[in-house]
Scaffold this active site. Structure first.
Site, PDB file in Angstrom:
ATOM      1  N   LEU A 151       0.862  -1.178   0.000  1.00 22.70           N
ATOM      2  CA  LEU A 151       0.000   0.000   0.000  1.00 22.70           C
ATOM      3  C   LEU A 151       0.897   1.225   0.000  1.00 22.70           C
ATOM      4  O   LEU A 151       1.990   1.205   0.565  1.00 22.70           O
ATOM      5  CB  LEU A 151      -0.903   0.010   1.248  1.00 22.70           C
ATOM      6  CG  LEU A 151      -1.879  -1.150   1.417  1.00 22.70           C
ATOM      7  CD1 LEU A 151      -2.615  -1.022   2.744  1.00 22.70           C
ATOM      8  CD2 LEU A 151      -2.870  -1.202   0.265  1.00 22.70           C
ATOM      9  N   ASP A 152       0.429   2.295  -0.633  1.00 29.21           N
ATOM     10  CA  ASP A 152       1.185   3.538  -0.599  1.00 29.21           C
ATOM     11  C   ASP A 152       1.396   3.992   0.837  1.00 29.21           C
ATOM     12  O   ASP A 152       0.619   3.642   1.736  1.00 29.21           O
ATOM     13  CB  ASP A 152       0.448   4.639  -1.375  1.00 29.21           C
ATOM     14  CG  ASP A 152       0.371   4.357  -2.860  1.00 29.21           C
ATOM     15  OD1 ASP A 152       1.265   3.667  -3.376  1.00 29.21           O
ATOM     16  OD2 ASP A 152      -0.598   4.806  -3.498  1.00 29.21           O
ATOM     17  N   LYS A 153       2.411   4.799   1.042  1.00 30.83           N
ATOM     18  CA  LYS A 153       2.761   5.284   2.375  1.00 30.83           C
ATOM     19  C   LYS A 153       1.547   5.823   3.128  1.00 30.83           C
ATOM     20  O   LYS A 153       1.340   5.508   4.304  1.00 30.83           O
ATOM     21  CB  LYS A 153       3.837   6.373   2.261  1.00 30.83           C
ATOM     22  CG  LYS A 153       4.175   7.063   3.570  1.00 30.83           C
ATOM     23  CD  LYS A 153       5.163   8.199   3.344  1.00 30.83           C
ATOM     24  CE  LYS A 153       5.426   8.969   4.642  1.00 30.83           C
ATOM     25  NZ  LYS A 153       6.348  10.103   4.436  1.00 30.83           N
ATOM     26  N   THR A 155      -1.707   5.425   2.366  1.00 31.00           N
ATOM     27  CA  THR A 155      -2.924   4.630   2.271  1.00 31.00           C
ATOM     28  C   THR A 155      -2.968   3.686   3.462  1.00 31.00           C
ATOM     29  O   THR A 155      -1.962   3.056   3.800  1.00 31.00           O
ATOM     30  CB  THR A 155      -2.964   3.824   0.960  1.00 31.00           C
ATOM     31  OG1 THR A 155      -2.998   4.732  -0.147  1.00 31.00           O
ATOM     32  CG2 THR A 155      -4.183   2.919   0.903  1.00 31.00           C
TER      33      THR A 155
END
Length: 343
Positions: A151-153, A155
């Site tokens: 997951l993105d930082k 998110t």
């Protein structure tokens, strides 16, 4: 891993490098090689020579002090740079499920998944190494032990990580299949500007690196793009009775592929960027100024993309059991949604 697309330098990636150099007098071999490849340090070139990775006219030369002259066709085989092995760090984890084979965590905003330039410590991998110890799988590279998706930082939400090699192989196969023939399912909740039309649908548009900004992803036509499919459904509109004229909407998304920034780019391309997304939705920031005073402060205070991975389901790679987990909105996103409900 379907959603990893790191940019590496030529030196990091390794490979064969070639050059032709003219030695006008008898000159040490290591000096000639250094002149031919000035972007590689002399100490590293010396090590490569001694390791048999440098050749002259196709013949390996391992004597750095050997004197040479004339026109020389040099070839150096630069191995990929080895990643530094991350160390365990005592970072709190919200563990949803764990057994001897895998662990499911609920990732908070601000936590980077694996070490990379600018984030060599303080990552989920550092936390997992400390939590799982020697059991953590090494498949996937030194920097990404056990990681099969990310997951993105900023998110939040559910992630599964393998703790053994056999579990890593089984989970990786499910993520590579994207749930097309198996039970893998990933669900996200996104708070977006406006209301997508139709209220339920599929966005199918290939993604790749933006030609104007390599740190961003974009819809790419032709051979440069990778298949990307997002299924979405509007589950709530704000104000509730606004219909197509909604200021914002809570949208449930399910991924059929797993590309970097897929949901963010797809919904932006549809005209509905995520609230708080400074990378893809900066052109919507002025919308905040038109919100009522009861809502605007909460939106201004929300400094990340409003995206939460609320659902993950998969087949246990060893027992075959179907595992399904759900996570409620984190407090900051729940507060944001509550502020929009006041419209």
């Amino acid at each position: 891993m379907a959603d990893e697309d790191d940019i590496v330098s030529e030196d990091d990636a390794g490979g064969a490098r070639a050059a032709v150099i003219e030695a006008v007098a008898k000159t040490r071999f290591d000096k000639l090689v250094a002149e031919a490849f000035p972007d590689i340090s002399r100490s590293r070139l010396k090590a490569l020579i001694e390791a048999g990775a440098v050749a002259v006219d196709g013949t390996v030369v391992t004597d750095a002090a050997r004197k040479m002259s004339g026109s020389l066709a040099l070839t150096v085989l630069v191995p990929p740079a080895e990643d530094a092995e991350p160390q365990g760090e005592s970072i709190p984890l919200d563990v949803v499920y764990e057994d001897d084979e895998l662990i499911v965590i609920d990732k908070p905003a601000g936590l980077v998944v694996h070490p990379a330039a600018g984030n060599w410590t303080g990552t989920l991998v550092n936390a997992l190494i400390a939590h799982c110890g020697d059991s953590l799988s090494g498949i996937g590279g030194v920097r990404r032990p056990g990681i099969v998706h990310r997951l993105d930082k900023d998110t939040t939400g559910l992630m599964v990580v393998a703790k053994t090699d056999r579990s890593h192989a089984g989970l990786a196969a499910q993520f590579a299949d994207h749930g097309r023939t198996g039970p893998l399912e990933r669900g996200y909740l996104a708070l977006v500007w406006g209301s997508p039309e139709p209220f339920r649908g599929t966005i199918e548009a290939p993604l790749g690196r933006s030609s104007s900004d390599r740190t961003k992803m974009a819809i790419v036509k032709g051979s440069g793009g990778k298949e990307a499919i997002t299924h979405y459904e509007v589950v709530e509109r704000f104000p509730a009775e606004s219909g197509r004229g909604a200021i914002a909407s809570l949208v449930e998304c399910h991924l059929e592929t797993g590309r970097t920034h897929q949901i963010r780019v797809h919904l932006t391309a549809a005209g509905h960027p995520l609230v708080g997304d400074a990378v893809y939705g900066s052109h919507f920031l002025t919308k905040v100024n038109r919100l009522p005073e009861a809502t605007a402060p909460a939106v201004r205070a929300f400094q990340r993309q409003a995206l939460h991975a609320f659902l993950i389901a998969f087949e246990h790679p060893v027992t075959g059991e179907l595992l399904k987990f759900e996570s409620g909105l984190p407090p900051d996103m729940a507060d944001l949604v509550s502020a929009f409900r006041e419209l």
